[in-house]
Design a protein around this motif. Structure first.
Motif, short mmCIF file in Angstrom:
data_model
loop_
_atom_site.label_atom_id
_atom_site.label_comp_id
_atom_site.label_asym_id
_atom_site.label_seq_id
_atom_site.Cartn_x
_atom_site.Cartn_y
_atom_site.Cartn_z
N LYS A 76 49.05 38.47 -47.31
CA LYS A 76 50.09 39.50 -47.35
C LYS A 76 50.13 40.19 -48.71
N LYS A 77 50.07 39.40 -49.77
CA LYS A 77 50.21 39.93 -51.12
C LYS A 77 48.94 40.63 -51.60
N TYR A 78 47.78 40.06 -51.25
CA TYR A 78 46.50 40.60 -51.72
C TYR A 78 45.59 40.89 -50.53
N PRO A 79 45.87 41.95 -49.77
CA PRO A 79 45.08 42.23 -48.56
C PRO A 79 43.61 42.50 -48.83
N SER A 80 43.26 42.93 -50.05
CA SER A 80 41.86 43.22 -50.34
C SER A 80 41.10 41.98 -50.82
N ALA A 81 41.83 40.89 -51.08
CA ALA A 81 41.17 39.67 -51.55
C ALA A 81 40.42 39.00 -50.39
N LYS A 82 39.40 38.25 -50.73
CA LYS A 82 38.62 37.51 -49.74
C LYS A 82 39.01 36.03 -49.83
N ILE A 83 39.49 35.49 -48.73
CA ILE A 83 39.96 34.11 -48.71
C ILE A 83 38.86 33.19 -48.19
N ILE A 84 38.48 32.22 -49.01
CA ILE A 84 37.44 31.25 -48.66
C ILE A 84 38.10 29.88 -48.50
N ILE A 85 37.81 29.19 -47.41
CA ILE A 85 38.36 27.85 -47.20
C ILE A 85 37.20 26.87 -47.11
N TYR A 86 37.19 25.93 -48.05
CA TYR A 86 36.16 24.88 -48.06
C TYR A 86 36.66 23.73 -47.18
N THR A 87 35.93 23.43 -46.13
CA THR A 87 36.35 22.39 -45.20
C THR A 87 35.20 21.46 -44.85
N GLY A 88 35.55 20.22 -44.56
CA GLY A 88 34.55 19.26 -44.11
C GLY A 88 34.58 19.05 -42.61
N ASP A 89 35.37 19.85 -41.90
CA ASP A 89 35.46 19.73 -40.44
C ASP A 89 34.29 20.46 -39.79
N VAL A 90 33.10 19.91 -39.98
CA VAL A 90 31.87 20.62 -39.59
C VAL A 90 31.72 20.76 -38.08
N GLY A 91 32.40 19.93 -37.32
CA GLY A 91 32.26 20.00 -35.87
C GLY A 91 33.28 20.88 -35.19
N VAL A 92 34.08 21.62 -35.98
CA VAL A 92 35.16 22.44 -35.42
C VAL A 92 34.92 23.90 -35.78
N THR A 93 35.05 24.78 -34.82
CA THR A 93 34.83 26.20 -35.07
C THR A 93 36.04 26.80 -35.80
N PRO A 94 35.82 27.91 -36.51
CA PRO A 94 36.96 28.59 -37.16
C PRO A 94 38.07 28.93 -36.18
N ARG A 95 37.70 29.37 -34.99
CA ARG A 95 38.71 29.72 -34.00
C ARG A 95 39.57 28.52 -33.63
N ASP A 96 38.95 27.36 -33.45
CA ASP A 96 39.71 26.16 -33.09
C ASP A 96 40.59 25.68 -34.25
N ILE A 97 40.07 25.81 -35.48
CA ILE A 97 40.88 25.42 -36.64
C ILE A 97 42.13 26.29 -36.74
N LEU A 98 41.96 27.59 -36.58
CA LEU A 98 43.10 28.51 -36.68
C LEU A 98 44.04 28.36 -35.49
N LYS A 99 43.50 28.01 -34.34
CA LYS A 99 44.34 27.77 -33.17
C LYS A 99 45.23 26.55 -33.39
N LYS A 100 44.65 25.51 -34.00
CA LYS A 100 45.45 24.31 -34.29
C LYS A 100 46.53 24.62 -35.31
N ALA A 101 46.21 25.45 -36.31
CA ALA A 101 47.22 25.84 -37.30
C ALA A 101 48.38 26.56 -36.62
N LYS A 102 48.07 27.37 -35.63
CA LYS A 102 49.11 28.08 -34.88
C LYS A 102 49.93 27.11 -34.04
N ASN A 103 49.25 26.22 -33.34
CA ASN A 103 49.95 25.29 -32.44
C ASN A 103 50.77 24.24 -33.20
#
Length: 487
Positions: A76-103
């Protein structure tokens, strides 16, 4: 004598060449890592890359709520910034990770707004890898994991949101990034040292160590040396955020950078929870609810022991006991947590509580809301809980909390003075049982007064308060980073 001199010379030469080799390796790594970042900056001079280091971003605990709320407010504050998330959840797709965050947290992030960098060395930070010297092993493992993250994507601003302080030197000195960390819980604390010194049995002080004076001395020496090392790496951060008064005190003692250490309470979902209405039926069932991951430090066995003691207190009121139900709501991160949960079920049977305890594992956010609406009391048993998001959320939902008399619940959340009481605090199973019995036998008006005061007290822990404080603290790192690229 000549042999001794020769040996001394050989040792001195060996140490000298080892030091030179170490310095050469560090300089080489500096050239490699900073070179990758420099090339990226030249290719995208107007973009600021913000890396959030959270190897267990799909775990579903309070630390993950901090991550996703931080991502949301940064976007919201920095719309032009690029957000990088370092994760070890190698067996989970980005869509599923974000879906779980929503749920789980009701936080919506679009897949196009974030980039995931998958790390394959996460196993090296897991406690199971290090049966001995666990703290040191996990910390060195985080260095190995941090090197992988830095090599795959060197950011402009690095924010550790899980507590891996040993990654700070990598990103500050090798990558050349500006570094910040959100500390949920100090890796080591003076309380841990006192427990070892007192030879107190706990999940991180095994029985054979607590009973042996020599092993206790060795562990104390190890802890003290580790605390010094932890202080050194912590001071590599440009800005530090801590989640409670308790954590702030320990971090200031260990890292000794109070001017750049800021208390930022974690985000708690209180606005919607304060609107919830009780939908249960006290005449049929009285629910005591526990919310927390199945981790050893959460001390779920103490909850079962408290119920066992409570049954003794209610021995002359069997109808009331038969209406009581402890509902333990928790998430499991991996197989060790699943095994821990199964052991809890076995313990409940051993204590003859299987008809009085229910386990709800990995529930969705909507299911969690339903649980809140049927419960009257909350139970939280972690000793020295760094903050206690679940304590706040239970209070917001209208539950009367019985929490541990230590850490965040004691210093920041629960007030026990009669004039402004918002909950109860206890230490052992007997005290917990007595507090629950007091709530059960209180006049309904007295309990309603506590609930009202508790709900009124939690606004200072809201998501909006967190986002405002987080952005205020982190802004200097992000806004100072951009002009440096054009120099």
């Amino acid at each position: 004598m000549p042999c001794a001199c020769s040996l001394l010379c050989t040792m001195t030469a060996g140490l000298f060449f080892t030091a030179v080799a170490g310095i050469f390796i560090l300089l080489l790594l500096r050239v490699l890592f900073s070179g990758k970042r420099t090339r990226r900056v030249k290719e995208h001079p107007d973009a600021t890359y913000i890396g959030l280091f959270h190897p267990y971003c799909n775990a579903g605990g309070g630390g993950e709520r901090v991550l996703w709320c931080a991502v949301r407010c940064l976007l919201k504050k920095y719309p032009s910034a690029k957000i990088i998330i370092y994760t070890g959840d190698v067996g989970v797709t980005p869509r599923d990770i974000l879906k779980k965050a929503k749920n789980t947290f009701n936080v919506s992030i679009q897949e196009k707004d974030v980039q995931f960098v998958y790390l394959h060395r996460r196993k090296w930070v897991e406690a199971v890898k290090y049966p001995y010297f666990t703290l040191l092993g996990q910390s060195l493992g985080s260095v190995w994991l941090g090197l992988e993250a830095a090599w795959k994507f060197p950011p402009d601003v690095f924010i550790d949101t899980m507590g891996y302080a040993f990654t700070f030197p990598i990103f500050r000195f090798l990558v050349g990034a500006r570094v910040s960390g959100y500390v949920h819980y100090p890796t080591i604390s003076s309380d841990m040292l006192r427990r070892v010194q007192a030879r107190t049995l706990s999940h991180n002080n095994k029985n054979y160590v607590a009973r042996n004076p020599f092993l206790t001395w060795i562990k104390l020496f190890y802890y003290r040396m580790f605390a010094k090392l932890y202080g050194l790496v912590g001071r590599c951060a440009d800005i530090v955020m801590v989640n409670s008064s308790w954590t702030e005190g320990h971090i200031n003692s260990l890292w000794q950078i109070p001017l750049t250490t800021h208390r930022v309470y974690p985000p708690c979902e209180v606005s919607d929870l304060k609107k919830l209405q009780f939908l249960g039926n006290d005449a049929e069932r009285i629910v005591i609810m526990s919310v927390g991951q199945f981790r050893p430090e959460k001390d779920h066995p103490l909850q079962l022991q408290a119920m066992y003691e409570l049954r003794s207190l209610l021995v002359n009121d069997e109808p009331l006991w038969n209406r009581l139900r402890l509902v333990i709501v928790g998430s499991c991160r991996h197989e060790e947590d699943v095994e821990r949960m199964k052991n809890m079920k076995d313990l409940s049977k051993h204590l003859s509580l299987e008809n009085s305890v229910e386990f709800r594992v990995n529930v969705t956010y909507q299911e969690l809301l339903q649980c809140y609406q049927t419960a009257r009391m909350g139970l939280h048993t972690m000793w020295n809980e760094h903050f206690g998001i679940s304590v706040v959320e239970c209070m917001a939902a209208g539950l009367i909390m019985v929490a541990n008399r230590s850490g965040g619940p004691l210093m920041d959340i629960v007030e026990t003075s009669p004039a402004s009481q918002t909950g109860f605090l206890a230490v052992d199973a007997v005290e917990y049982a007595q507090c629950i019995a007091t709530i059960l036998y209180n006049e309904p008006e007295d309990n309603d007064t506590i609930r009202t005061a508790a709900r009124a007290s939690v606004d200072r822990f809201s998501e909006s308060e967190f986002e405002s404080a987080f952005l205020r603290v982190i802004a200097p790192l992000i806004e100072l980073e951009t002009p440096s690229k054009h120099e």
